[in-house]
Structure formats: C-alpha cells, structure tokens
Design an enzyme around this catalytic site. Sequence first.
Site: not given
Length: 406
Positions: A151, A218, A272, A296
């Site tokens: 972002y 991640k 995930d 988000d």
Amino acid sequence: MTTDRIIIKKDGSLEVPENPVIPFIEGDGIGPEIFSVLMVVINASVDAAYNGKRKIKWKEFPAGEKGFKNTESWLPEETVNAVKEYVVAVKGPLTTPVGEGIRSLNVQLRQSLDLYANIRPVRHFPLVPSPMKKPHHVNMVIFRENTEDVYAGIEWEAGSNDAKEMISIIEKRTGISLPHDSGIGIKPVSERKTKRLVARAISFALENDFPSVTLMHKGNIMKFTEGAFRKWGYETAENMFAEKTLTEDDLYDSYKGSCPEGMVVIKDRIADNLFQEILLRPESYHVIAAPNLNGDYLSDALAAQVGGLGIAPGANVGDHCAVFEAVHGTAPLLAGKDIANPLSLILSGVMMLEYMGWKEAAAMIEKAVEDTLKKGRVTNDLAVQMKGAVEVKCSEFGKEIINNLS
Ligand code: NAI
C-alpha cells in the site's frame, strides 16, 4: 485553547469537551445517505445518554468527488489539517479508480496522518444471517498495519523506463531475470511500524480481556517482509509485555492449554492457513495483527462470516488523531436509492464514541441496534437473507434504531 476541541495528551488519553467539534467527510456513492443516518442516530443517543448536556458540533470538510467539485482537490489540505486539529473525525467511503487515475484517498489520508492501526472488530449480532454454523463463535478484532506494505504505493507500469531500470537493477543484484514486460511493485515492511502496531494490538487484548493475539503473515515465502513482521511481533511481546504474554509452547507446556487470567497468548499463523482457521475454528482467534494487505483481505472475509460488509465497522488510529470509517466502499450500484445498510458506519460511530470515552451513548446505540435486528426490520442486504424480515429503507432503519434507544 478553544473549548470545543478534543485534546490528545502525551499518554494518548483524550480531554473531551461537552460540545466537541467533530470534522466529517461525507464520502462518495452511498456516503451521503449513510452519513445522514449516522448523524441522527449519534445525536439522538448522545442527547438521551447525557440529558442534553453533551452535543457534537458536526463540521463538514471536503474530499473525494465533492471535494474535487468544490475545491479542485480530491483531498484538500484543509481537510487533513482539520483532522489533526480536532483529533477525532469520521468519514464515509471514497471512490478510487482501479488500474489508473488518482491514488486511493483513503490510503493518502491514513499515510499523511500516520493513522497506523486500522482496527476492525468483527462479531455476530443475534439473528443476522451468516454462512457459519456457529456465527456467535466469531468475535475477533483485526489490527491491520495501515501505512506500509504494498500500500506504500511504490510501483512502476510495465514498459515504463522506470520499470525497465528496476528490472535491470534486480537482474544485476540477484541474477534473476524478470520478463521485460513486468510491472514492478515494492513492498516495504519496517521494524518500527510493525512493532508499534503489534504493541497496540497486545495492549488492546490485555485491556479488553482477549486471550490471544495472532500474528498473520506469509513469512514462509516473503521472509524479509512478512517473516520479519512475525519476528518483530514476537520481539514486541518479549520486550514490552514479558510479564503479560506467553507463547503457544508455554501455554501447553506450563498451563495445560488454558490461558491464565490477565495474560495473552502470542501465536502466529501463515496467512492462507488463517483463512481456513477462521472458518473451521473461529473461537480460537481473538485479536489478529496483520500487515496491510493481509489485514485488508481478512477483514472482508470475516465480515462475510457475520453478515457482510454492510455491518463491518472500522477505525484508523494513530498517536495523534483517529478517523472512524466503515470497512465497505462506495457501493455505486446502491447509491442514491436509500437502500444501503448504514450499520457499518453507525458501528464505526459507536467505536468513535467509545474512543471519546462517551461509553453510555455507545452502549445505548449497540443495544438499540441489537433490538432493531431482532425485530427483523432491516435493509435490503440483510432482508433478502432473513426469513420473515421486513425490508426498510436506509433512512427508515435509522429511525428504527432511534425508536429503540433506551
Ligand atoms: P464496496 O464495499 O463498495 O462494495 C462491495 C459489495 O458490498 C457490493 O456488492 C456492495 O453493494 C456491497 N455493500 C457495500 N457496502 C454496503 C452497504 N453499506 N450496504 C449494503 N451493501 C453494501 O466495494 P467495491 O465495489 O470493491 O468498491 C467500490 C468503490 O469503493 C471503489 O472505488 C473502491 O476503491 C472504494 N472503496 C472505498 C473504501 C473506503 O473509502 N474506505 C473501502 C473499499 C472500497
């Protein structure tokens, strides 16, 4: 010092006058419709809770399409300065074009005011339709880092000279040859910004008796950004909250899997896997600290588990000011029809009242919302999913809530 300004002290606590000025940005699309409902509901609850002794002085500032029409600026400086000056503000959704045009005004506002924690509570209200078998097991608060990650807005279009130059630098440095028609984006994740976000998440968990904070990352793939987020998260717990936090290993080795009162378990999950976990074992997750993009994605997924974006509130909080806003966007297909659900913005308003310390008014709205939902008089997004529900307009829904204030 004027008497109508909220003051934020060095320790982060607020001094709130009886008649504070609250700047607001109405927003684009459904913004004006849901905003007018928010104002009447908050005014009525404050009036009822404090017998007319307190009253918010709403003050509009331009941004988005309205801002551009009136000032030729999408995010005028006076609007950003107003939030700094008055400390607490509330905003409706703002349009951002996809793949071209202006950068997100929401992101600009969050970055320019250093509103580093995007706080999104997700819980289920009785009778609201949900795809979950046990939606009441969902009670989480997401702390999403709000100022960096992808972002940060550093990217170069495929084919541009800048993208070509970056591709050649990458090739020289890493020996990795990228397709020459690649667009390039940069993902900065810093130690300082990670640690202040995680510290806020842990403090919140301790203050509100949530038994765990999960670091979402991640890091198996992006070792020096998301992996570092995990590492810095654990360091924050160790260095700042050693007496009050324990790891999952401690929990099972020393406490037979049950978190002692007044303590918080710090754990981490790969992103995930966490998406699976919040569906299969939602009761195991409480506060979640996440880098910007993960947070988000997770927010919308969790919102869906308790009834959709129409009821998901949020706050953007920094050390000097805070802006409260719904999780959803401008919902262009619903705009101008008086059918959008104003609840997400109303519940963001509840968070604002709590942040100001006006807890009585906040609790009154929450209860009235629960009662209104129980009566099954709801906006279209919920009515289509609720057996026996009566569909009401956005504005009528606000009136129902006011009628239920007690
Ligand atoms: P969106 O949140 O506007 O809409 C997604 C879906 O949720 C649509 O089906 C919409 O009808 C529904 N929905 C959203 N709010 C609702 C409400 N209050 N009541 C009932 N249903 C509701 O997201 P989308 O379509 O991805 O984005 C539209 C625009 O909003 C884009 O320009 C986007 O950049 C902007 N946006 C702005 C945000 C902000 O200002 N904080 C956040 C997210 C998107």
